[in-house]
Design a protein around this motif. Structure first.
Motif, mmCIF file in Angstrom:
data_model
loop_
_atom_site.group_PDB
_atom_site.id
_atom_site.type_symbol
_atom_site.label_atom_id
_atom_site.label_comp_id
_atom_site.label_asym_id
_atom_site.label_seq_id
_atom_site.Cartn_x
_atom_site.Cartn_y
_atom_site.Cartn_z
ATOM 1 N N PRO A 197 0.858 -1.263 0.061
ATOM 2 C CA PRO A 197 0.263 -0.064 -0.023
ATOM 3 C C PRO A 197 1.017 1.107 -0.005
ATOM 4 C CG PRO A 197 -0.848 -1.608 1.470
ATOM 5 C CD PRO A 197 0.667 -2.069 1.196
ATOM 6 N N MET A 198 0.382 2.149 -0.771
ATOM 7 C CA MET A 198 1.302 3.305 -0.973
ATOM 8 C C MET A 198 1.437 3.971 0.312
ATOM 9 S SD MET A 198 2.370 3.674 -3.994
ATOM 10 C CE MET A 198 3.051 5.126 -4.103
ATOM 11 N N ARG A 199 0.478 4.476 1.065
ATOM 12 C CA ARG A 199 0.722 4.876 2.452
ATOM 13 C C ARG A 199 1.715 4.273 3.226
ATOM 14 N NH1 ARG A 199 -4.364 6.013 6.122
ATOM 15 N NH2 ARG A 199 -3.597 7.971 7.044
ATOM 16 N N LEU A 200 2.051 3.071 3.149
ATOM 17 C CA LEU A 200 3.204 2.497 4.102
ATOM 18 C C LEU A 200 4.416 2.607 3.323
ATOM 19 C CD1 LEU A 200 3.573 0.497 6.298
ATOM 20 C CD2 LEU A 200 2.773 -1.403 5.054
ATOM 21 N N LEU A 201 4.300 2.296 2.116
ATOM 22 C CA LEU A 201 5.538 2.512 1.395
ATOM 23 C C LEU A 201 6.187 3.920 1.383
ATOM 24 C CD1 LEU A 201 7.508 1.492 -0.976
ATOM 25 C CD2 LEU A 201 5.902 2.750 -2.387
ATOM 26 N N LEU A 202 5.269 4.954 1.518
ATOM 27 C CA LEU A 202 5.560 6.524 1.469
ATOM 28 C C LEU A 202 6.312 6.705 3.157
ATOM 29 C CD1 LEU A 202 3.089 8.435 -0.345
ATOM 30 C CD2 LEU A 202 5.476 8.096 -0.955
ATOM 31 N N TRP A 203 5.820 6.132 3.943
ATOM 32 C CA TRP A 203 6.276 5.995 5.236
ATOM 33 C C TRP A 203 7.430 5.397 5.463
ATOM 34 C CZ3 TRP A 203 5.377 9.972 8.097
ATOM 35 C CH2 TRP A 203 4.019 10.737 8.139
ATOM 36 N N THR A 204 7.638 4.243 5.052
ATOM 37 C CA THR A 204 8.991 3.583 4.791
ATOM 38 C C THR A 204 10.222 4.372 4.244
ATOM 39 O OG1 THR A 204 7.747 1.597 4.930
ATOM 40 C CG2 THR A 204 9.966 1.322 4.779
ATOM 41 N N VAL A 205 9.911 4.707 3.082
ATOM 42 C CA VAL A 205 10.819 5.549 2.290
ATOM 43 C C VAL A 205 11.221 6.683 3.070
ATOM 44 C CG1 VAL A 205 11.155 6.737 0.116
ATOM 45 C CG2 VAL A 205 10.285 4.449 0.078
ATOM 46 N N LEU A 206 10.184 7.512 3.569
ATOM 47 C CA LEU A 206 10.594 8.809 4.551
ATOM 48 C C LEU A 206 11.428 8.295 5.550
ATOM 49 C CD1 LEU A 206 10.090 11.665 4.857
ATOM 50 C CD2 LEU A 206 8.223 11.319 6.327
ATOM 51 N N PHE A 207 11.199 7.260 6.305
ATOM 52 C CA PHE A 207 11.911 6.882 7.190
ATOM 53 C C PHE A 207 13.388 6.533 6.948
ATOM 54 C CE2 PHE A 207 13.827 3.313 10.007
ATOM 55 C CZ PHE A 207 13.904 3.835 11.057
ATOM 56 N N THR A 208 13.606 5.632 5.743
ATOM 57 C CA THR A 208 14.773 5.423 5.419
ATOM 58 C C THR A 208 15.737 6.515 4.750
ATOM 59 O OG1 THR A 208 13.908 3.130 4.643
ATOM 60 C CG2 THR A 208 15.982 3.706 3.485
ATOM 61 N N CYS A 209 14.979 7.480 4.204
ATOM 62 C CA CYS A 209 15.684 8.604 3.628
ATOM 63 C C CYS A 209 16.119 9.405 4.871
ATOM 64 C CB CYS A 209 14.948 9.244 2.661
ATOM 65 S SG CYS A 209 14.617 8.516 1.149
ATOM 66 N N LEU A 210 15.622 9.457 6.019
ATOM 67 C CA LEU A 210 15.948 10.168 7.215
ATOM 68 C C LEU A 210 17.119 9.543 7.766
ATOM 69 C CD1 LEU A 210 12.616 11.587 8.450
ATOM 70 C CD2 LEU A 210 14.180 12.953 7.585
ATOM 71 N N LEU A 211 16.951 8.353 8.109
ATOM 72 C CA LEU A 211 18.274 7.456 8.586
ATOM 73 C C LEU A 211 19.330 7.847 7.793
ATOM 74 C CD1 LEU A 211 18.622 5.620 10.982
ATOM 75 C CD2 LEU A 211 18.020 3.694 9.272
ATOM 76 N N ASP A 212 19.227 7.598 6.616
ATOM 77 C CA ASP A 212 20.464 7.631 5.523
ATOM 78 C C ASP A 212 21.043 9.093 5.736
ATOM 79 O OD1 ASP A 212 20.156 5.076 4.696
ATOM 80 O OD2 ASP A 212 19.162 5.770 2.658
ATOM 81 N N ILE A 213 20.265 10.093 5.874
ATOM 82 C CA ILE A 213 20.712 11.379 5.905
ATOM 83 C C ILE A 213 21.440 11.827 7.369
ATOM 84 C CG2 ILE A 213 20.011 13.761 6.365
ATOM 85 C CD1 ILE A 213 18.049 13.422 3.802
ATOM 86 N N ILE A 214 20.850 11.164 8.340
ATOM 87 C CA ILE A 214 21.426 11.259 9.687
ATOM 88 C C ILE A 214 22.838 10.370 9.685
ATOM 89 C CG2 ILE A 214 21.360 10.025 12.028
ATOM 90 C CD1 ILE A 214 18.243 10.630 11.809
ATOM 91 N N MET A 215 22.860 9.307 9.003
ATOM 92 C CA MET A 215 24.077 8.570 9.039
ATOM 93 C C MET A 215 25.246 9.496 8.249
ATOM 94 S SD MET A 215 23.818 6.014 11.004
ATOM 95 C CE MET A 215 25.398 4.916 10.539
ATOM 96 N N ILE A 216 24.903 10.079 7.001
ATOM 97 C CA ILE A 216 25.740 10.589 6.321
ATOM 98 C C ILE A 216 26.239 12.012 7.158
ATOM 99 C CG2 ILE A 216 25.796 12.377 4.435
ATOM 100 C CD1 ILE A 216 23.873 10.320 3.004
ATOM 101 N N VAL A 217 25.493 12.376 7.896
ATOM 102 C CA VAL A 217 25.830 13.778 8.795
ATOM 103 C C VAL A 217 26.772 13.147 9.938
ATOM 104 C CG1 VAL A 217 24.955 15.450 10.500
ATOM 105 C CG2 VAL A 217 23.932 15.011 8.128
ATOM 106 N N TYR A 218 26.288 12.005 10.667
ATOM 107 C CA TYR A 218 27.367 11.417 11.406
ATOM 108 C C TYR A 218 28.548 11.086 10.961
ATOM 109 C CZ TYR A 218 28.985 7.869 14.792
ATOM 110 O OH TYR A 218 29.649 7.360 15.649
ATOM 111 N N ASN A 219 28.741 10.388 9.608
ATOM 112 C CA ASN A 219 29.974 10.109 9.213
ATOM 113 C C ASN A 219 30.824 11.056 8.748
ATOM 114 O OD1 ASN A 219 29.651 7.223 9.334
ATOM 115 N ND2 ASN A 219 28.450 7.117 7.798
ATOM 116 N N ILE A 220 30.191 12.342 8.334
ATOM 117 C CA ILE A 220 30.947 13.715 7.940
ATOM 118 C C ILE A 220 31.547 14.242 9.545
ATOM 119 C CG2 ILE A 220 30.691 15.932 7.057
ATOM 120 C CD1 ILE A 220 28.935 14.830 4.972
ATOM 121 N N LEU A 221 30.778 14.233 10.195
ATOM 122 C CA LEU A 221 31.126 15.133 11.489
ATOM 123 C C LEU A 221 32.099 14.154 12.433
ATOM 124 C CD1 LEU A 221 27.743 16.828 12.535
ATOM 125 C CD2 LEU A 221 29.776 17.668 11.581
ATOM 126 N N VAL A 222 32.110 12.962 12.160
ATOM 127 C CA VAL A 222 33.036 11.978 13.004
ATOM 128 C C VAL A 222 34.232 11.506 12.302
ATOM 129 C CG1 VAL A 222 33.031 9.980 14.259
ATOM 130 C CG2 VAL A 222 30.949 11.201 14.573
#
Length: 123
Positions: A98-123
């Motif tokens: 279902p699209m609603r579930l897919l969109l929330w999962t993609v949003l969560f995944t992208c946010l987690l990826d961005i957090i890890m990118i920032v973490y790896n740049i700062l550390v």
């Protein structure tokens, strides 16, 4: 106020009552999150299903690759943190979830990826 007319023995009745259904209650115009700007952004997500699939594949794939490339290669835990949500998102696309579930999962995944990118740049 009802009005009845008879034409060739058949009675037709019209009434002044007009039923109007709210667009928020119909299945096709279902609200995504209840947040007005987010609902306007994804709007008719079932109608735009295949375009959203392409965008989701691009975002999840590229952000995951960049996050792993910026330093997660040295830590098994960081790779695990990135791989599990990425694979869940891609599996949901393949499974035509279902699209609603897919969109929330993609949003969560992208946010987690961005957090890890920032973490790896700062550390």
């Amino acid at each position: 106020m009802a009005h009845t007319t008879t034409t060739s023995g058949v009675a037709h009745s019209t009434s002044a009552k007009i039923q109007v259904t709210s667009p928020a209650k119909t299945r096709d115009n279902e609200q995504f999150s209840g947040i007005k700007w987010l609902d306007n952004l994804v709007g008719e997500y079932n109608f735009n299903r295949y375009g959203i699939y392409a965008i989701a594949l691009l975002l999840v794939g590229c952000l995951g690759g960049v996050a792993v490339g910026l330093g997660s290669m040295t830590s098994s835990i960081e790779i695990l943190i990135l791989v599990i949500p990425t694979m869940v998102s891609l599996t949901m696309i393949l499974a035509v979830a279902p699209m609603r579930l897919l969109l929330w999962t993609v949003l969560f995944t992208c946010l987690l990826d961005i957090i890890m990118i920032v973490y790896n740049i700062l550390v």
